[in-house]
Design an enzyme around this catalytic site. Structure first.
Site, PDB file in Angstrom:
ATOM      1  N   ASP A  63       0.801  -1.227   0.000  1.00 58.89           N
ATOM      2  CA  ASP A  63       0.000   0.000   0.000  1.00 58.89           C
ATOM      3  C   ASP A  63       0.838   1.283   0.000  1.00 58.89           C
ATOM      4  OD1 ASP A  63       1.038  -0.361   2.503  1.00 58.89           O
ATOM      5  OD2 ASP A  63      -0.835  -0.194   3.603  1.00 58.89           O
ATOM      6  N   HIS A  64       2.101   1.186   0.391  1.00 56.68           N
ATOM      7  CA  HIS A  64       2.920   2.390   0.517  1.00 56.68           C
ATOM      8  C   HIS A  64       3.648   2.734  -0.768  1.00 56.68           C
ATOM      9  CE1 HIS A  64       2.341   1.857   4.810  1.00 56.68           C
ATOM     10  NE2 HIS A  64       3.105   2.890   5.090  1.00 56.68           N
ATOM     11  N   ASP A 118       4.214  -1.344  11.227  1.00 55.85           N
ATOM     12  CA  ASP A 118       3.777  -0.004  10.872  1.00 55.85           C
ATOM     13  C   ASP A 118       3.229   0.636  12.145  1.00 55.85           C
ATOM     14  OD1 ASP A 118       3.018   1.685   8.200  1.00 55.85           O
ATOM     15  OD2 ASP A 118       1.723   2.116   9.911  1.00 55.85           O
ATOM     16  N   ARG A 378       0.112  12.712  10.200  1.00 60.50           N
ATOM     17  CA  ARG A 378       1.451  13.275  10.441  1.00 60.50           C
ATOM     18  C   ARG A 378       1.691  14.460   9.528  1.00 60.50           C
ATOM     19  NH1 ARG A 378       4.314   7.459  11.259  1.00 60.50           N
ATOM     20  NH2 ARG A 378       3.702   7.392  13.445  1.00 60.50           N
ATOM     21  N   SER A 532       7.303   6.947  12.789  1.00 58.65           N
ATOM     22  CA  SER A 532       7.132   5.663  12.115  1.00 58.65           C
ATOM     23  C   SER A 532       7.897   4.524  12.776  1.00 58.65           C
ATOM     24  CB  SER A 532       7.571   5.830  10.664  1.00 58.65           C
ATOM     25  OG  SER A 532       8.632   4.983  10.350  1.00 58.65           O
ATOM     26  N   ARG A 534       9.679   2.513  10.947  1.00 54.27           N
ATOM     27  CA  ARG A 534      10.677   2.084   9.960  1.00 54.27           C
ATOM     28  C   ARG A 534      12.012   1.785  10.641  1.00 54.27           C
ATOM     29  NH1 ARG A 534      10.276   8.011   7.249  1.00 54.27           N
ATOM     30  NH2 ARG A 534       8.123   7.329   7.378  1.00 54.27           N
TER      31      ARG A 534
HETATM   32  C1  MIC Z   1       4.398   6.291   8.251  1.00 57.11           C
HETATM   33  O1  MIC Z   1       3.230   6.613   8.355  1.00 57.11           O
HETATM   34  O2  MIC Z   1       5.341   6.997   8.627  1.00 57.11           O
HETATM   35  C2  MIC Z   1       4.718   4.935   7.658  1.00 57.11           C
HETATM   36  C3  MIC Z   1       5.322   5.156   6.343  1.00 57.11           C
HETATM   37  O3  MIC Z   1       3.527   4.214   7.479  1.00 57.11           O
HETATM   38  C4  MIC Z   1       5.643   4.196   8.612  1.00 57.11           C
HETATM   39  C5  MIC Z   1       6.201   2.950   8.101  1.00 57.11           C
HETATM   40  C6  MIC Z   1       7.311   3.138   7.103  1.00 57.11           C
HETATM   41  O4  MIC Z   1       8.140   4.030   7.246  1.00 57.11           O
HETATM   42  O5  MIC Z   1       7.375   2.326   6.194  1.00 57.11           O
HETATM   43  C7  MIC Z   1       5.021   3.898   9.970  1.00 57.11           C
HETATM   44  O6  MIC Z   1       4.124   4.582  10.371  1.00 57.11           O
HETATM   45  O7  MIC Z   1       5.498   3.002  10.680  1.00 57.11           O
HETATM   46 FE1  SF4 Z   2       0.200   4.810   5.103  1.00 55.92          FE
HETATM   47 FE2  SF4 Z   2       1.593   5.475   7.290  1.00 55.92          FE
HETATM   48 FE3  SF4 Z   2       0.140   7.294   5.966  1.00 55.92          FE
HETATM   49 FE4  SF4 Z   2      -1.086   5.410   7.298  1.00 55.92          FE
HETATM   50  S1  SF4 Z   2       0.224   6.994   8.146  1.00 55.92           S
HETATM   51  S2  SF4 Z   2      -1.596   6.101   5.237  1.00 55.92           S
HETATM   52  S3  SF4 Z   2       0.260   3.657   7.007  1.00 55.92           S
HETATM   53  S4  SF4 Z   2       1.948   6.215   5.209  1.00 55.92           S
END
Ligand code: MIC
Ligand code: SF4
Length: 639
Positions: A63-64, A118, A378, A532, A534
């Protein structure tokens, strides 16, 4: 007298005692991964030699990282699809939806534990699951049948009374909570929602709140499982998953707050932090350039229907670009069947795939100096892909009404109907591929050239003398450390390449600097690594030779990721010592092999000829992992 959190933890406890702050380990029933963190998680699962996952259910979502502007992402998807088929994991194909939205619809269940790679995995707390975000390696360990290690959390009660007024939504509840508790107020805590107001919120509304509880730094957030949960599961054809669950009436909480929904008004998080919250009234009239609706926070059928209802018979203002990403194929199908999709399209909205999209900087970066309103969770500096952009976080109601007004606008002034609850959800799981049950050994895993082997770490040395390669302030996010976006995400399976982007917007040339001085230390303020899950924000610094981070405090998931990759997370005993250190100072930490739980260490600043004390919150297991040079090494040692 237990809280709901304590009940679920007790039912899953495998190690430790449930004393607040002590290390415990719990059984994990379900796992989820997404593509941007999943490739690492599955490479780690393979490295552990696991043939079939040991969980009740594991799902791999894509999805990302869906913008295929080269072979890399498509390669990652194929790897994920084949590795899932071989090892007993369900695979949700690209376009099927955002992991948290789809999981809520099709898999999450009350009373279950869910671990996801995630940070917004707590979305499933809306249905009464104990759902936590973690680094990919922790999720791989859970798939391998290992319990999840955490500190027994404190439990905070947020008591909701009253009922939301038209134009005010559950996004405003969580923005209010962020205003009260701040982005570090939830660290080490689970947030439990109780009170009469809970009964006025449907499951997607609850999930919006638990989703964005991640921004509090909380371990997770949870709602009780009640008649509304039952109804939702029934309409998703999953009634068998229902169990009623709630805290005991006399449950004892560590903190309690009360929010009267009758008094709540539309809220907005101003740049560049989810807790920079004001009322929409205070900033109404400010001209905007972009509105983006979607993300795992606000992309449910309920949210899209509200948006469609506000946009119906209106056209987006000339100065605004509006984009909308429904959260799942289920949502999109239902919008198309009932005609609401036509209202969205007719308004001039640019319809995007059912993915994370602009939330992770995958396209739709706004114009220079833009004001962008987003229904996301975010608004960290630079995350939109436009460094000069001012990103604000709002509800779908505020977003849609502002899009037609051309400026920040209060939806309580809008003329729209609140859509009825659907009497069923459209069920079609054709985009979820089950694992191979009969002959998994025959499934061949496809690895394109972008899938690189995992970098290895060496055991922790007894003495480390190195430079402070970077000194940063408070609330540094993983987006600062390991930025995302369309240019970087394709390298999530390639640590050598992704390490070029570490601290890109904070200290350009960080990789080169680390290579020149042979790695070193990071010095940071409060809440280092918020955001995140990550693990690249730990893995790539490990690859660049970072041995320890000395911070005023850490965010939970990042702290765990540092340990998993062999980087020691120290905190200042005396925060004033932070001020005495400059970038480039050489620090010496001796006797690291004597590291043990509860024991402080002394750091010598050889440049300044001073010493200072550092503490840590490491358990014995954490210490053992650090000594081995990270969790994979530790596991390979047969532990
Ligand atoms: C995000 O919202 O920052 C992400 C991208 O979903 C991350 C995961 C990632 O960096 O792949 C998260 O929330 O953990
Ligand atoms: Fe995707 Fe992270 Fe954004 Fe949620 S917050 S939509 S999991 S990138």
């Amino acid at each position: 007298m237990p809280t709901l959190t304590e009940k679920i933890i007790k039912a899953h406890l495998q190690e430790g005692v449930m004393d607040k702050g002590s290390p415990i380990a719990i059984k994990i029933d379900q796992t989820l991964t997404q593509d941007a963190t999943g490739t690492m998680a599955y490479l780690q699962l393979e490295a552990m030699g696991v043939k079939q996952v040991k969980t009740e259910l594991s799902v791999s979502y894509v999805d990302h990282n869906t913008l295929q502007s080269g072979f890399e992402n498509a390669d990652d998807h194929k790897y994920l699809q084949t590795v899932a088929k071989k090892h007993g994991i369900y695979f949700s194909r690209p376009g099927n939806g955002i992991c948290h939205q789809v999981h809520l619809e099709r898999f999450a269940a009350p009373g279950k534990t869910l671990l996801g790679s995630d940070s917004h995995t707590p979305t499933a707390g809306g249905i009464g699951a104990l759902a936590m975000g973690a680094g990919g390696l922790d999720v791989a360990c859970a798939m391998a049948g290992r319990p999840f290690n955490l500190k027994m959390p404190k439990v905070v009660n947020i008591k909701l009374t009253g009922k939301l007024n038209k134009g005010v939504s559950s996004k405003d509840i969580i923005l209010k909570v962020l205003q009260i508790m701040s982005v570090k107020g939830g660290v080490g805590k689970v947030i439990e929602y109780t009170g009469e107001g809970v009964k006025t919120l449907n499951i997607p509304q609850r999930a919006t709140i638990t989703n964005m509880g991640a921004e509090l730094g909380a371990t997770t957030s949870i709602f009780p499982s009640d008649e509304i949960t039952h109804e939702f599961l029934k309409k998703q054809n999953r009634e068998e998953c229902f169990v009623p669950l709630c805290a005991d009436d006399d449950a004892v909480y560590d903190e309690t707050y009360e929010i009267n929904l009758d008094d709540l008004e539309p809220m907005i998080a101003m740049p560049h932090s989810p807790d920079a919250v004001k009322t929409v009234r205070e900033v109404a009239g400010k001209k905007i350039d972009q509105v983006a609706i979607g993300s795992c926070t606000n992309s449910s059928y309920r949210d899209m229907m509200i948006v469609a209802s506000i946009l119906k018979n209106h056209v987006v203002a000339d100065n605004v670009s509006l984009c909308i990403s429904p959260g799942s194929k289920q949502v999109l199908t239902m919008l198309s069947e009932n005609g609401a999709l036509t209202d969205l399209i007719s308004s001039g909205a640019r319809m995007l795939e059912c993915t994370c999209g602009p939330c992770i900087g995958m396209g739709q970066s706004p114009i220079t100096n833009a004001w962008s309103l987003r229904t996301f969770n975010r608004n960290f500096y630079g995350r939109s892909g436009t460094l000069s952009a001012n990103v604000c976080l709002v509800s779908p109601e505020v977003a849609a009404y502002s899009a037609i007004k051309g400026c920040i606008a209060d939806p309580r002034e809008a003329d729209f109907d609140i859509p009825a609850e659907p009497d069923h959800f459209e069920i079609n799981d054709a985009m979820i591929i089950p694992p191979e049950k009969e002959h998994p050994e025959d499934v061949e895993i496809v690895r394109g050239p972008n899938i690189k082997p995992l970098p290895e770490n060496t055991p922790l040395a007894d003495e480390v003398e190195k430079q402070v390669v970077i000194k940063v302030g408070d609330n540094i996010t993983t987006d600062h450390i390991a930025p995302a976006g369309a240019k970087v995400l394709p390298f999530r399976s390639n640590i050598e390449k992704i390490s070029e982007f570490i601290f890109r917007d904070v200290q350009p040339g960080f990789k080169k600097h680390c290579q020149e001085v042979g790695g070193g230390f990071i010095v940071a303020g409060q809440n280092y690594g918020q955001g995140s899950s990550r693990e690249h924000a730990a893995l790539a610094p490990m690859y660049l030779g970072i041995k320890a981070v000395i911070a005023k405090s850490f965010a939970r998931i990042h702290l765990a990721n540092l340990v998993n990759f062999g980087i020691v997370p120290f905190t200042f005993v005396n925060e004033a010592d932070y001020d005495s250190i400059d970038e480039g100072d050489v620090l010496k930490i001796a006797n690291l092999h004597e590291l043990q739980p509860g024991k402080n260490m002394t750091v010598v600043n050889t440049t300044k000829n001073t010493t200072f004390e550092v503490a840590h919150t490491l358990s014995q297991l954490d210490v053992d992992i650090l000594m081995a040079g990270g969790r994979l090494n530790y596991i390979k040692m047969g532990k």
